[in-house]
Design a protein around this motif. Structure first.
Motif, PDB file in Angstrom:
ATOM      1  N   ALA A 272       7.010  -4.530  -5.225  1.00 37.37           N
ATOM      2  CA  ALA A 272       8.130  -5.517  -5.702  1.00 37.37           C
ATOM      3  C   ALA A 272       8.553  -6.147  -4.198  1.00 37.37           C
ATOM      4  CB  ALA A 272       8.933  -5.040  -6.692  1.00 37.37           C
ATOM      5  N   SER A 273       9.091  -5.176  -3.301  1.00 38.35           N
ATOM      6  CA  SER A 273       9.637  -5.434  -2.334  1.00 38.35           C
ATOM      7  C   SER A 273       9.206  -6.381  -1.366  1.00 38.35           C
ATOM      8  CB  SER A 273      10.144  -4.190  -1.620  1.00 38.35           C
ATOM      9  OG  SER A 273       9.153  -3.629  -0.784  1.00 38.35           O
ATOM     10  N   VAL A 274       7.759  -6.843  -1.500  1.00 34.73           N
ATOM     11  CA  VAL A 274       7.298  -7.679  -0.695  1.00 34.73           C
ATOM     12  C   VAL A 274       8.070  -9.134  -0.638  1.00 34.73           C
ATOM     13  CG1 VAL A 274       5.150  -6.798  -0.570  1.00 34.73           C
ATOM     14  CG2 VAL A 274       5.452  -8.634  -1.955  1.00 34.73           C
ATOM     15  N   ALA A 275       8.693  -9.280  -1.933  1.00 32.25           N
ATOM     16  CA  ALA A 275       9.422 -10.468  -1.992  1.00 32.25           C
ATOM     17  C   ALA A 275      10.642 -10.837  -0.871  1.00 32.25           C
ATOM     18  CB  ALA A 275       9.913 -10.493  -3.407  1.00 32.25           C
ATOM     19  N   ASP A 276      10.952  -9.659  -0.521  1.00 29.63           N
ATOM     20  CA  ASP A 276      12.095  -9.674   0.569  1.00 29.63           C
ATOM     21  C   ASP A 276      11.726 -10.272   1.925  1.00 29.63           C
ATOM     22  OD1 ASP A 276      13.818  -8.411  -1.556  1.00 29.63           O
ATOM     23  OD2 ASP A 276      13.433  -6.448  -0.892  1.00 29.63           O
TER      24      ASP A 276
ATOM     25  N   ASP B 111       0.678  -1.187  -0.062  1.00 30.72           N
ATOM     26  CA  ASP B 111       0.033  -0.042  -0.015  1.00 30.72           C
ATOM     27  C   ASP B 111       0.992   1.260  -0.119  1.00 30.72           C
ATOM     28  OD1 ASP B 111      -2.328  -1.562   0.116  1.00 30.72           O
ATOM     29  OD2 ASP B 111      -2.756  -1.274   2.241  1.00 30.72           O
ATOM     30  N   LEU B 112       1.947   1.305   0.849  1.00 30.66           N
ATOM     31  CA  LEU B 112       2.736   2.528   1.026  1.00 30.66           C
ATOM     32  C   LEU B 112       4.160   2.311   0.487  1.00 30.66           C
ATOM     33  CD1 LEU B 112       1.335   3.475   4.479  1.00 30.66           C
ATOM     34  CD2 LEU B 112       0.479   4.181   2.423  1.00 30.66           C
ATOM     35  N   GLY B 113       4.540   1.410   0.035  1.00 33.51           N
ATOM     36  CA  GLY B 113       5.847   1.160  -0.324  1.00 33.51           C
ATOM     37  C   GLY B 113       6.151   0.677  -1.671  1.00 33.51           C
TER      38      GLY B 113
ATOM     39  N   ARG C 165      -2.579   2.373  -9.163  1.00 37.17           N
ATOM     40  CA  ARG C 165      -3.493   1.674  -8.112  1.00 37.17           C
ATOM     41  C   ARG C 165      -3.288   2.216  -6.940  1.00 37.17           C
ATOM     42  NH1 ARG C 165      -4.086  -4.679  -8.420  1.00 37.17           N
ATOM     43  NH2 ARG C 165      -5.623  -4.026  -9.705  1.00 37.17           N
ATOM     44  N   LEU C 166      -4.246   2.878  -6.118  1.00 34.83           N
ATOM     45  CA  LEU C 166      -4.523   3.203  -4.680  1.00 34.83           C
ATOM     46  C   LEU C 166      -5.166   2.218  -3.972  1.00 34.83           C
ATOM     47  CD1 LEU C 166      -4.081   5.444  -2.600  1.00 34.83           C
ATOM     48  CD2 LEU C 166      -6.503   6.186  -3.471  1.00 34.83           C
ATOM     49  N   SER C 167      -4.361   1.710  -3.027  1.00 33.94           N
ATOM     50  CA  SER C 167      -4.925   0.679  -2.237  1.00 33.94           C
ATOM     51  C   SER C 167      -4.654   0.673  -0.636  1.00 33.94           C
ATOM     52  CB  SER C 167      -4.689  -0.867  -2.461  1.00 33.94           C
ATOM     53  OG  SER C 167      -2.996  -0.880  -2.372  1.00 33.94           O
ATOM     54  N   ARG C 168      -5.523   0.400   0.058  1.00 31.92           N
ATOM     55  CA  ARG C 168      -5.190   0.415   1.628  1.00 31.92           C
ATOM     56  C   ARG C 168      -6.038  -0.859   2.286  1.00 31.92           C
ATOM     57  NH1 ARG C 168      -2.617   3.721  -0.016  1.00 31.92           N
ATOM     58  NH2 ARG C 168      -2.137   5.599   1.079  1.00 31.92           N
ATOM     59  N   ARG C 169      -5.278  -1.707   2.809  1.00 31.32           N
ATOM     60  CA  ARG C 169      -5.403  -3.030   3.472  1.00 31.32           C
ATOM     61  C   ARG C 169      -5.531  -3.020   4.964  1.00 31.32           C
ATOM     62  NH1 ARG C 169      -2.766  -3.556  -0.846  1.00 31.32           N
ATOM     63  NH2 ARG C 169      -3.529  -5.060  -2.610  1.00 31.32           N
ATOM     64  N   MET C 170      -6.780  -3.485   5.534  1.00 33.04           N
ATOM     65  CA  MET C 170      -6.814  -3.383   6.831  1.00 33.04           C
ATOM     66  C   MET C 170      -6.637  -4.799   7.449  1.00 33.04           C
ATOM     67  SD  MET C 170      -7.753  -0.431   7.226  1.00 33.04           S
ATOM     68  CE  MET C 170      -7.190   0.291   5.807  1.00 33.04           C
TER      69      MET C 170
END
Length: 156
Positions: free
Chosen positions: A35-39, A30-32, A73-78
Motif C-alpha cells: 500500500a505504501s507505493v501510493a506515497d 515485493d519486499l515492503g 503473494r510472493l513476487s519479485r520484479r526485475m
C-alpha cells in the motif's frame, strides 16, 4: 526551459530521483508494504493498465488498490532499461522494462523456479512537488502475461 539548458548536475539529480521512484515502486511491492507505493505518487497520481481496463486515480485509491493484493503473494520484479528524460525542472518521463515472477498461496520457504508471469514496460511521468520528485502517472503495457500460479502444498 530546454532540458539541455539545465545545469548538468541538476538534470542528473532529477534523473536519479526519478529512477529511484521506478525502483522503489517494485521494492515496496515485493519486499515492503504494498500500500505504501501510493506515497510515491502525487496526490492526484494515476496508475493505468489500458489493456486491462484498469484505472486508479488519487493517492487514497492507489493505497487501497495496491494494499488489496493477496497477503500470501510472493513476487519479485526485475527492472531494466530505465530511461529517464527530464523535460523541465519540474517534469520528467521514463520508460522502463520489467519481468515479474509471482506465486499466490505462498506459505514460506523457497519456491521452485518457473517462468515469469509478466514481461512488459511502464511509461511514467514525474512531477516535482515542493522539491520532491513523485510519480504523476504510471501506465503499464503487458505484451507477455499469464495467470498467477498457486503454490502447491508441500508434501509432509
Amino acid at each position: 526551459m530546454d532540458p539541455l539548458e539545465q545545469p548538468a548536475l541538476e538534470r542528473l539529480l532529477a534523473e536519479r530521483a526519478c529512477e529511484r521512484l521506478v525502483l522503489g515502486f517494485v521494492h515496496r511491492l515485493d519486499l515492503g508494504e504494498p500500500a505504501s507505493v501510493a506515497d510515491l505518487f502525487t496526490e492526484d497520481g494515476v496508475w493505468r493498465w489500458p489493456d486491462g481496463d484498469r484505472l486508479v486515480e488519487g493517492r487514497a485509491a492507489l493505497r487501497a488498490y495496491f494494499g488489496g493484493r493477496p497477503a500470501d503473494r510472493l513476487s519479485r520484479r526485475m527492472m531494466a532499461n530505465v530511461l529517464v528524460t527530464v523535460d523541465s525542472p519540474a517534469e520528467a518521463r521514463a520508460t522502463s522494462y520489467f519481468t515479474t515472477y509471482r506465486v499466490d498461496g505462498h506459505t514460506g520457504g523457497m519456491v521452485p523456479a518457473g517462468p515469469p508471469v509478466q514481461i512488459g514496460h511502464y511509461k511514467d511521468t514525474f512531477r516535482r512537488v515542493d522539491g520532491t520528485w513523485l510519480l504523476s502517472t504510471r501506465t503499464l503495457f503487458l505484451p507477455f502475461g499469464g495467470p498467477t500460479p498457486r503454490q502447491r502444498p508441500s508434501a509432509a
